[in-house]
Design an enzyme around this catalytic site. Structure first.
Site, PDB file in Angstrom:
ATOM      1  N   HIS A   1      -7.761   3.045   1.076  1.00  0.00           N
ATOM      2  CA  HIS A   1      -6.809   3.531   2.069  1.00  0.00           C
ATOM      3  C   HIS A   1      -7.480   3.521   3.440  1.00  0.00           C
ATOM      4  CE1 HIS A   1      -3.481   5.726   3.705  1.00  0.00           C
ATOM      5  NE2 HIS A   1      -4.146   6.856   3.856  1.00  0.00           N
TER       6      HIS A   1
ATOM      7  N   ASP B   1       0.826  -1.210   0.000  1.00  0.00           N
ATOM      8  CA  ASP B   1       0.000   0.000   0.000  1.00  0.00           C
ATOM      9  C   ASP B   1       0.864   1.266   0.000  1.00  0.00           C
ATOM     10  OD1 ASP B   1      -2.122  -1.725   0.201  1.00  0.00           O
ATOM     11  OD2 ASP B   1      -2.727  -1.101   2.216  1.00  0.00           O
ATOM     12  N   ASP B   2       0.218   2.389  -0.354  1.00  0.00           N
ATOM     13  CA  ASP B   2       0.735   3.743  -0.151  1.00  0.00           C
ATOM     14  C   ASP B   2       1.825   4.172  -1.124  1.00  0.00           C
ATOM     15  OD1 ASP B   2      -1.004   3.994   2.091  1.00  0.00           O
ATOM     16  OD2 ASP B   2       0.470   2.968   3.332  1.00  0.00           O
TER      17      ASP B   2
END
Length: 279
Positions: free
Chosen positions: A130, A10-11
């Site tokens: 998210h 993620d991210d």
């Protein structure tokens, strides 16, 4: 039945140190996929670097973390008051559940984020949320409608609790609540492929021992394991209180012991695209 595993970081696009860790975990480790924060400060460079090294990329739909909106701010004032998304998942959840956020603005913003990712050259192969805000009642049908319209699979963090989680009650409660939300009806959504996912309990703490335990607990079938590799201990201005074990996760994801365990168990590494083509 075999286990086909997507290891998704993620991210991507939020910070140079996180981008570097994700890209290294793909080059040298078991990461097969990443999800991009399309409005992140390093999103353009991260998307280009991912494309150059053949990393599959999905979209990390965001409604928090003080990012600028992808839609014009005056078109999404309840989603991005003051021209920024709310600071935390809790801030957004409270505003959403008390009626302070308009559904049509959420739809507009998430659609704009998908458009932004594609403008950056990303061939988006799946969606996720998210801080898992796509599981909130009311937000969930918005995200599933977007996934159905675009023909994109959707990460679904419904992994059931394990007894070993009781030793760490805080993360266990978070993971259990999210799994409960994911398992609320409707249990299917027309035109949407939900891919069962884990890694919520271990988020920020996925060191080698935790990763080996997660691998050993993988069920048969298609599954995503979420992770958060990074280099060092970066300060993320958009979320200054955020402290994850980014480096420990990177070390685990590039560990020879982890690679050997996957091989021993006959677990196949996949992207969302290769899952779809093999189905």
């Amino acid at each position: 039945m075999s286990t086909r595993l997507v290891v998704n970081a993620d991210d991507l696009g939020l910070h140079p140190s996180l981008d570097a860790g994700i890209l290294r975990a793909h080059r040298e480790g078991i990461v097969t996929s990443a999800t991009l924060l399309a409005m992140g400060p390093t999103a353009a460079e991260a998307a280009a670097r991912a494309r150059a090294q053949g990393l599959a990329v999905g979209l990390h739909l965001a409604l928090s973390t003080r990012l600028a909106p992808a839609a014009p701010a005056d078109r999404v004032p309840t989603v991005a008051p003051g021209g920024r998304l709310r600071g935390s998942w809790a801030d957004f959840a409270k505003a959403w559940l008390t009626g302070a956020v308009r559904r049509d603005e959420v739809e507009r913003e998430l659609t704009a984020q998908l458009g932004r990712a594609r403008e950056l050259g990303v061939e988006v192969d799946h969606l996720d949320g998210h801080q898992h805000l796509h599981l909130l009642p009311g937000v969930r049908p918005v995200v599933e409608a977007l996934a159905a319209r675009e023909g994109l699979p959707l990460r679904w963090p419904d992994a059931l609790p394990r007894m070993s989680w009781l030793r760490t009650p805080g993360p266990a409660l978070k993971a259990t609540v999210l799994a409960a939300l994911a398992r609320l009806p409707p249990w299917t959504s027309r035109g949407v492929r939900r891919v069962s996912a884990g890694g919520v309990f271990e988020a920020g703490r996925l060191d080698e021992a935790a990763l080996l335990a997660a691998v050993d607990a993988l069920p048969a079938g298609d599954f995503e394991l979420g992770c958060h590799p990074g280099e060092g201990t970066p300060h993320v201005p958009e979320d200054p209180a955020w402290t994850y074990g980014w480096q420990a996760e990177l070390d685990a994801l590039t560990s020879p012991r982890v690679k050997a365990r996957l091989k021993e168990r006959g677990i196949e590494l996949h992207t969302y695209g290769s899952l779809a083509s093999a189905t």
